[in-house]
Design an enzyme around this catalytic site. Structure first.
Site, short mmCIF file in Angstrom:
data_model
loop_
_atom_site.label_atom_id
_atom_site.label_comp_id
_atom_site.label_asym_id
_atom_site.label_seq_id
_atom_site.Cartn_x
_atom_site.Cartn_y
_atom_site.Cartn_z
N ASP A 368 77.26 59.68 61.99
CA ASP A 368 77.08 58.81 60.81
C ASP A 368 77.60 57.39 61.06
OD1 ASP A 368 76.72 57.99 58.25
OD2 ASP A 368 78.02 59.49 57.32
N LYS A 477 70.76 65.38 64.64
CA LYS A 477 71.60 66.20 63.75
C LYS A 477 71.20 65.82 62.33
CE LYS A 477 76.50 66.77 62.47
NZ LYS A 477 77.85 66.30 62.81
N ASP A 479 71.72 66.06 58.62
CA ASP A 479 72.80 66.40 57.70
C ASP A 479 72.30 66.42 56.25
OD1 ASP A 479 75.38 66.95 56.90
OD2 ASP A 479 76.26 65.20 57.87
N MET A 480 73.09 66.97 55.35
CA MET A 480 72.76 67.02 53.91
C MET A 480 74.08 67.25 53.19
SD MET A 480 71.98 69.05 51.08
CE MET A 480 70.76 69.11 49.81
N CYS A 527 72.44 70.69 59.50
CA CYS A 527 73.84 70.53 59.09
C CYS A 527 73.81 70.23 57.60
CB CYS A 527 74.43 69.35 59.86
SG CYS A 527 76.08 68.87 59.33
N ASP A 549 82.30 72.16 59.12
CA ASP A 549 83.08 70.96 59.42
C ASP A 549 84.48 71.33 59.87
OD1 ASP A 549 81.23 69.05 59.06
OD2 ASP A 549 81.81 68.49 57.03
C1 DGJ Z 1 79.14 66.04 57.45
C2 DGJ Z 1 78.94 66.70 58.78
O1 DGJ Z 1 79.14 68.06 58.68
C3 DGJ Z 1 79.89 66.06 59.78
O2 DGJ Z 1 79.81 66.71 61.01
C4 DGJ Z 1 79.53 64.61 59.91
O3 DGJ Z 1 78.26 64.49 60.46
C5 DGJ Z 1 79.61 63.93 58.56
N1 DGJ Z 1 78.85 64.63 57.56
C6 DGJ Z 1 79.12 62.51 58.64
O4 DGJ Z 1 79.05 61.92 57.42
#
Ligand code: DGJ
Length: 741
Positions: A368, A477, A479-480, A527, A549
């Site tokens: 990110d 990757k 993410d959400m 993710c 995480d």
């Molecule tokens: C949540 C993810 O699970 C983390 O590994 C990371 O990518 C953060 N978001 C970044 O905002």
């Protein structure tokens, strides 16, 4: 494998070497369930299994018959209100306000192979000989609603995949308010119910419940499958364990709101339902339209929980996951998130990547913070253009530099979200899910884009596809990071607002489908704030997912153990991170952090420049070990041997296909003083092979290791031989067992 229809008795028998699934067309045309379990011989007539009785107080279907009540008949697609009072699989709200329907048999067809599901992830065949499918058509004559119940049985494994598709062949509109993918009525309830529950950073812990009369259920209403509950359950006979006994597993191939429910009724039968969560679900079906449910997968095992898991692993690895990366060993990666969070420059990233390269790491992942005004979590989501203040040469320039180092480059995205402080939101404030006149709740200062709208998905697709076609990106990757609130779409009419949650997920699947087909060589990792959407639906598009995480080794033992119940080891993203750990501030040995992460898609989540020379030496050895054994670790046959939920020790192992190599991971949470001698009985070895033990140098027969056990006692207990190093808390060991000639 075969599907037989006995014309005279009107009985369907689906069977292979492992499972028999028997249904019958009932005298009222409904579909009855007769048997589901271990394979039995076929016979012309199983109708004696139909349980009819003249029970006082039962509501009966026929005038002159007190025995035929749906209340005590096991069914495949029960509806409420026509003598069955258990929770139904289907409910159809009609224009006159009635919710009563009567689905009667019309026809069926049996064919080789398995059709794909429109717009939805599902298991598949590569060759028609791998499976056979039965589609049974039922119809409610009054409304004209037709439903196709689809059952696929695979040649291998106790697997039945099931879905339903509704067609409105009538003249009026109806609303589907309940459309479960699977209903399994079992004759008794002597099972333990196992679910995978938790929260953010504590995902998929194994929880057992004893079933009793009434409802046992898990589900999600968050818009994602959730950290809290996972769309998977197992039903285990009380005497069954990891290695033996009867188990059913049910997994839903779906990433949105779901429900898994068991109902034990007054007559001790058990109804299991799995599908889209009916709460908040209301799908309008106009004449000529159809609605496809997600697929549910039922697995039967008579070899305990490991047998069930191995069946799911094989199916999901080979016939759910797709594409270039499906069968490939996963690259060892270094992700910068815990190394830098939002605080990085191009130079800093390259420094991290250089050290990773020196250690043998194959892929560098930029997490990110690389786009728009994304210097914190308050801004930037939605603006998928590189921030040139941080990355003067854009993503293309950075990717080139990483490639020049001899590594692959990966990128983080969160395509479903927008910050209000973004150009995208300023241009399209109505693109978020929000209810008129209501508060717009945020999660991590971000809002959810209305992916039920094609133009929104199109726009995001164009933005990200531009980057992926310009830069050398080998991994994404995805993410959400928040759940949905105030779910409402600005463009759908009021009587279709109950469709949004499902339409949203269809939009997510659509974007995944477009990106994975246009960029087939990119490895996608799903993710959702860690493991908030770690489900079988995601595996269809992304063959691996970031499991949590929480990167602490002791916590990961539980998370990965639970995850392995349903999901293959190759799908479990697992990284070595710094100490003290950033989530629990715990200090664990470097070797234990790696020993846990080896059983997954392995990587590092730290700046290796900050490690001592001695630690770097260890990291280099870890990378070499992983490269040597990752095929077995990620794709071998996986066995859970000792549960971290039941004691201080955990043991699991992976065995190569030829049974010549096995890797055993032994882990102990707290050290013990003057501890007992310990050993663990291994699984899956060839009893006649002799295996050398990497820890002791001794050679043992497979049957010795499986029956007498592998000695895992350690020095702190005062039992170690020679000059073994004393152990501490969070100790672990990897035993490599290689067959010797
Ligand atoms: C949540 C993810 O699970 C983390 O590994 C990371 O990518 C953060 N978001 C970044 O905002």
């Amino acid at each position: 494998m075969s599907i037989i229809f006995h014309e005279k008795s009107k009985i369907f028998h689906l069977h292979n070497d492992s499972i028999s699934y028997i249904m019958m067309i009932l005298e009222n045309g409904h579909l009855g369930q007769l048997y589901c379990g271990k394979r039995i011989h076929d016979r012309e007539d199983f109708s004696y299994l139909l349980e009819k009785a003249p029970r006082p107080m039962s509501s009966c279907v026929y005038e002159d018959d007190k025995t035929f009540s749906l209340e005590h008949i096991r069914q495949e697609m029960p509806v409420y209100g026509t003598t069955d009072y258990r929770h139904p699989a289907v409910e159809v709200l009609q224009e006159n306000g009635s919710r009563i329907s009567e689905f009667g048999y019309q026809e069926h067809r049996i064919f080789s192979g398995k059709p794909r599901l429109e717009g939805l992830p599902a298991t598949y065949t590569e060759d028609d000989s791998e499976a056979e499918t039965l589609i049974i058509t039922l119809k409610d004559e009054l409304t004209g609603i037709k439903v196709e119940l689809s059952y696929t049985i695979f040649v291998k494994g106790g697997i039945v995949a099931k879905n339903m598709c509704f067609f409105n062949e009538g003249n009026g509109s109806v609303h589907l308010t309940q459309a479960m993918s699977l209903c399994l009525d079992l004759p008794d309830y002597e099972y333990e119910w196992i679910q995978l529950s938790g929260s953010w950073a504590r995902e998929r812990h194994v929880k057992n419940r004893i079933l009793t009369h009434g409802i046992t259920a898990i589900g999600s209403m968050r818009g994602n499958s959730s950290h809290e509950q996972n769309p998977f359950i197992a039903l285990k006979r009380p005497s069954a364990d990891e290695q033996q006994g009867e188990v059913f597993g049910v997994s839903l191939i779906y990433s949105g709101n779901f429900l898994m429910q068991a109902e034990v009724d007054a007559h001790d039968t058990l109804r299991v339902l799995a599908g889209i969560n009916p709460s908040g679900f209301d799908w309008k079906l106009d004449p000529g339209e159809h609605f496809q449910t997600p697929e549910a997968v039922l697995v039967y095992s008579d070899k305990g929980l490991n047998g069930m898991s191995q069946t799911f692993h094989g199916l999901y690895q080979k016939r759910l996951a797709r594409g270039y990366w499906r069968d490939r060993e996963r690259p060892i990666l270094n992700n910068n998130w815990e190394a830098t969070y939002f605080d990085f420059t191009e130079e800093k990233l390259v420094e991290i990547a250089e050290k990773a390269k020196e250690c043998g790491v194959e892929l560098f992942v930029l997490d990110d913070g690389w786009f728009g005004k994304r210097c914190s979590d308050h801004a930037g989501l939605g603006d998928w253009i590189a921030n040139t203040e941080r990355l003067p040469n854009g993503i293309t320039g950075l990717a080139d530099r990483i490639e020049d180092l001899g590594m692959k480059f990966g990128l983080w995205v969160e395509l479903e979200m927008v910050n209000k402080d973004s150009d995208l939101y300023r241009a399209h404030p109505d693109w978020i899910l929000a209810t008129p006149g209501r508060n717009q709740s945020h999660g991590r200062f971000q809002h959810v884009l209305d992916f039920s709208r094609k133009e929104v998905v199109d726009h995001i697709y164009e933005m990200i596809a531009k980057i992926l076609s310009e830069a050398k990106v080998s991994y994404i990757k995805w993410d959400m990071n928040r759940s949905i609130t105030e779910c409402y779409s600005a463009v759908l009419p009021s009587d279709r607002q109950g469709e949004i949650f499902h339409r949203y997920i269809l939009g997510v699947y659509d974007l995944y489908e477009r990106l994975t087909s246009r960029f087939p060589h990119i490895l996608f990792e799903s993710c959702a704030s860690g493991g908030g959407r770690f489900d079988a639906g995601m595996l269809y598009y992304a063959p691996q997912g970031w499991a949590s995480d929480n990167s602490d080794a002791a916590e990961r033992i539980k998370i990965q153990y639970g995850t392995s119940m349903c999901y293959p080891i190759s799908s479990i993203g697992a990284h070595v991170s710094v100490i003290p750990n950033h989530q629990v501030f715990r200090t664990t040995p470097l070797h234990t952090r790696a020993n846990v992460a080896y059983f997954g898609a392995f990587g590092y989540e730290l700046d290796l420049n900050k490690l001592s020379e001695e630690e770097i030496k260890e990291v280099k050895e870890q990378v070499c070990f992983m490269k040597k054994y990752r095929k077995i670790l990620q794709f071998g046959t996986f066995y859970r041997l000792k549960s971290p939920f039941e004691g201080n020790e955990m043991v699991w192992m992976a065995v190569s296909e030829d049974q010549k190599t096995a890797i055993v991971g032994w882990y102990r949470i707290l050290n013990c003083v003057n501890a007992t001698f310990t050993r663990v009985e291994l699984q899956g070895l060839n009893p006649n092979y002799q295996y050398s033990n990497s820890q002791t140098g001794r050679v043992h027969y497979g049957d010795e290791l499986m029956n007498l056990g592998l000695i895992t006692s350690d020095s702190t207990a005062g039992q170690a031989e020679g000059d073994a190093v004393p152990c501490t808390d969070f100790e672990s060991r990897i035993y490599v067992l290689e067959a010797v000639e």
